[in-house]
Design an enzyme around this catalytic site. Structure first.
Site, PDB file in Angstrom:
ATOM      1  N   GLN A   9      -2.013   3.121   9.904  1.00 19.71           N
ATOM      2  CA  GLN A   9      -0.720   3.191   9.200  1.00 19.71           C
ATOM      3  C   GLN A   9       0.321   3.932  10.037  1.00 19.71           C
ATOM      4  O   GLN A   9       1.508   3.659   9.941  1.00 19.71           O
ATOM      5  CB  GLN A   9      -0.886   3.907   7.843  1.00 19.71           C
ATOM      6  CG  GLN A   9      -1.558   3.084   6.766  1.00 19.71           C
ATOM      7  CD  GLN A   9      -3.055   3.286   6.742  1.00 19.71           C
ATOM      8  OE1 GLN A   9      -3.677   3.666   7.737  1.00 19.71           O
ATOM      9  NE2 GLN A   9      -3.675   3.034   5.604  1.00 19.71           N
TER      10      GLN A   9
ATOM     11  N   ARG B 100      -7.521  -0.803  -6.723  1.00 13.80           N
ATOM     12  CA  ARG B 100      -7.826   0.330  -5.837  1.00 13.80           C
ATOM     13  C   ARG B 100      -7.928   1.584  -6.711  1.00 13.80           C
ATOM     14  O   ARG B 100      -7.131   1.752  -7.636  1.00 13.80           O
ATOM     15  CB  ARG B 100      -6.737   0.522  -4.763  1.00 13.80           C
ATOM     16  CG  ARG B 100      -6.694  -0.609  -3.738  1.00 13.80           C
ATOM     17  CD  ARG B 100      -5.724  -0.298  -2.596  1.00 13.80           C
ATOM     18  NE  ARG B 100      -6.265   0.685  -1.666  1.00 13.80           N
ATOM     19  CZ  ARG B 100      -5.536   1.260  -0.697  1.00 13.80           C
ATOM     20  NH1 ARG B 100      -4.245   0.960  -0.553  1.00 13.80           N
ATOM     21  NH2 ARG B 100      -6.082   2.125   0.120  1.00 13.80           N
TER      22      ARG B 100
ATOM     23  N   ALA C 226       0.825   5.023  -2.355  1.00 12.66           N
ATOM     24  CA  ALA C 226       0.693   5.234  -3.802  1.00 12.66           C
ATOM     25  C   ALA C 226       1.945   4.844  -4.609  1.00 12.66           C
ATOM     26  O   ALA C 226       1.840   4.078  -5.578  1.00 12.66           O
ATOM     27  CB  ALA C 226       0.290   6.683  -4.065  1.00 12.66           C
TER      28      ALA C 226
ATOM     29  N   ARG D 100       0.869  -1.190   0.000  1.00 13.34           N
ATOM     30  CA  ARG D 100       0.000   0.000   0.000  1.00 13.34           C
ATOM     31  C   ARG D 100       0.896   1.228   0.000  1.00 13.34           C
ATOM     32  O   ARG D 100       2.114   1.129   0.132  1.00 13.34           O
ATOM     33  CB  ARG D 100      -1.031  -0.008   1.147  1.00 13.34           C
ATOM     34  CG  ARG D 100      -0.622  -0.556   2.473  1.00 13.34           C
ATOM     35  CD  ARG D 100       0.443   0.194   3.212  1.00 13.34           C
ATOM     36  NE  ARG D 100       0.190   1.606   3.337  1.00 13.34           N
ATOM     37  CZ  ARG D 100       1.111   2.497   3.596  1.00 13.34           C
ATOM     38  NH1 ARG D 100       2.387   2.128   3.781  1.00 13.34           N
ATOM     39  NH2 ARG D 100       0.838   3.773   3.675  1.00 13.34           N
TER      40      ARG D 100
ATOM     41  N   ASP E  18      -1.813  10.713  -2.613  1.00 16.04           N
ATOM     42  CA  ASP E  18      -2.218   9.637  -3.536  1.00 16.04           C
ATOM     43  C   ASP E  18      -2.516  10.179  -4.909  1.00 16.04           C
ATOM     44  O   ASP E  18      -2.513   9.430  -5.890  1.00 16.04           O
ATOM     45  CB  ASP E  18      -3.436   8.898  -2.993  1.00 16.04           C
ATOM     46  CG  ASP E  18      -3.004   7.906  -1.937  1.00 16.04           C
ATOM     47  OD1 ASP E  18      -2.708   8.339  -0.804  1.00 16.04           O
ATOM     48  OD2 ASP E  18      -2.893   6.707  -2.266  1.00 16.04           O
TER      49      ASP E  18
ATOM     50  N   ASN F 155      -5.177  12.516  -0.094  1.00 19.99           N
ATOM     51  CA  ASN F 155      -4.300  11.703   0.760  1.00 19.99           C
ATOM     52  C   ASN F 155      -5.176  10.994   1.793  1.00 19.99           C
ATOM     53  O   ASN F 155      -6.410  11.137   1.802  1.00 19.99           O
ATOM     54  CB  ASN F 155      -3.227  12.581   1.428  1.00 19.99           C
ATOM     55  CG  ASN F 155      -2.136  11.762   2.081  1.00 19.99           C
ATOM     56  OD1 ASN F 155      -1.597  10.842   1.454  1.00 19.99           O
ATOM     57  ND2 ASN F 155      -1.799  12.040   3.324  1.00 19.99           N
ATOM     58  N   LYS F 156      -4.525  10.245   2.643  1.00 23.84           N
ATOM     59  CA  LYS F 156      -5.220   9.433   3.649  1.00 23.84           C
ATOM     60  C   LYS F 156      -6.281  10.239   4.401  1.00 23.84           C
ATOM     61  O   LYS F 156      -6.057  11.408   4.742  1.00 23.84           O
ATOM     62  CB  LYS F 156      -4.167   8.876   4.616  1.00 23.84           C
ATOM     63  CG  LYS F 156      -4.662   8.001   5.733  1.00 23.84           C
ATOM     64  CD  LYS F 156      -5.552   6.862   5.273  1.00 23.84           C
ATOM     65  CE  LYS F 156      -4.960   5.994   4.187  1.00 23.84           C
ATOM     66  NZ  LYS F 156      -5.961   5.085   3.564  1.00 23.84           N
TER      67      LYS F 156
END
Ligand code: MRU
Length: 346
Positions: free
Chosen positions: A200, A98, A57, A55, A241, A251-252
């Site tokens: 994460q 994804r 990007a 995982r 990402d 992003n996250k």
């Protein structure tokens, strides 16, 4: 000030080609177990990306680049369709794993071009994928140097998710900036946000910091606001990402909250990512596809009757006006906008 005796901080390589296949460090098992899976089919790689064995990007993009080698091998042996048809359909399977990390699509599109221009696609694609990996690590080291040049001595940084070696070919983007800043003795403190729901930050970034012996402090996501209120954070440093052509980024999930908090408290926000994370076709964050993952990832197991549910979007969009700097391997763009993004990508 943090002690800087150890000067390496770059020994983690989560993706590597060996034994005619792809070894992936299984990130679902960290920090408890260090297990590598050996991937030799596009179907297995599709599942590994979807299930987050690999995982982040850039790491997803690198895995996909090697996936194209596997796809070429399979397509050569597939007598039911011609090579190009078999190859493209296998790459399409990988593309469906994804939806948000743009590096996945940039790598797969590049692989199609490489294969189309070669009479020996397997050999050519392997050399190209090795280069894609090397380029990523080199880009990260340059991002690290450029990003750290923004720090004053004694800087206090907060990072979110894992944009480290584990999320890339090595060294990391946001964590590359932090590695570099730490190595130069510029950092007074490093905070890592837990990053609910997949953790994460607590499982992966903390593992990297411990592995490289970089002192860092874990916080629950909800602690960030009060740290900023107390004046304890100078920079929020995150990866991306997807970066759009007006400077919006995805992003996250939780990055947007941090960006709003940072703006409110006069804290700067740095987005560190290689140019392979730029989506040349995306004018703004409105077109970014945000991945929704299963409710079961956050819903406690005893809630099964369907009356209560869970919403689990795993990325969010941060608009350009909340970003102090986008840092790529090419340098630092302060206050990103469409004109500066255009110049970066020309
Ligand atoms: O769901 P994940 O773990 O793949 O999300 C990763 C992130 O959001 C990272 O911050 C981003 O990919 C940049 S990694 C260098």
């Amino acid at each position: 000030m943090i002690d800087t005796e150890i000067l390496l901080y770059d020994s983690i390589r989560p993706v590597r080609w060996q034994d005619n296949g792809l070894y992936l460090l299984d990130q679902r098992k960290l920090p408890n177990e260090e297990v590598y899976l050996h991937i030799t089919s596009t179907q297995a790689l599709y599942e590994a990306i979807k299930d987050m064995v690999v995982r982040g990007a850039p790491a997803i993009g690198i895995a996909a680049a090697y996936g194209a080698v596997i796809a070429a091998k399979e397509s050569t042996l597939d007598s039911t369709v011609d090579f190009t048809q078999g190859f493209n359909s296998r790459l399409d399977l990988l593309a469906s794993s994804r939806p948000t990390a743009i590096n996945l699509f940039n790598a797969l599109n590049a692989a199609k071009q490489v294969a189309a221009n070669s009479s020996e696609p397997i050999t050519t694609l392997l050399a190209w994928a090795n280069q894609w990996l090397d380029d990523d690590i080199n880009a990260n080291k340059n991002i690290g140097a450029h990003g750290a040049s923004c720090f004053k001595p004694g800087s206090r940084v907060l990072t979110h998710c894992n944009a480290g070696a584990l999320a890339t070919g090595g060294y990391g983007t946001a964590l590359g900036v932090i590695r570099s800043g730490y190595q130069q003795g510029l950092l007074e403190s490093i905070y890592s946000a837990e990053t609910r729901p997949w953790n994460q930050g607590s499982r992966l970034s903390l593992w990297e910091f411990q592995y490289e012996k970089i002192p860092a402090t874990l916080i629950a996501d909800s602690v960030a606001a009060s740290l900023m209120q107390k004046g304890l954070i100078d920079w929020v440093v995150v990866g991306a990402d997807s970066i759009c052509m007006n400077g919006d980024i995805a992003n996250k999930i939780g990055t947007y909250s941090l960006a709003v908090l940072a703006k409110h408290h006069g804290v700067k926000l740095m987005v560190a990512a290689p140019t392979t994370t730029i989506d040349l076709s995306a004018e703004s964050g409105e077109s970014i596809v945000i991945e929704q993952r299963s409710a079961s990832e956050i819903l406690p197991a005893n809630y099964v009757d369907g009356i209560v549910n869970a919403l689990n979007p795993v990325f969010d969009v941060t608009p350009a006006h909340l970003i102090s700097a986008i840092v790529t391997e090419k340098g630092v763009i302060e206050s990103p906008d469409a004109r500066k993004m255009q110049a970066l990508t020309e």
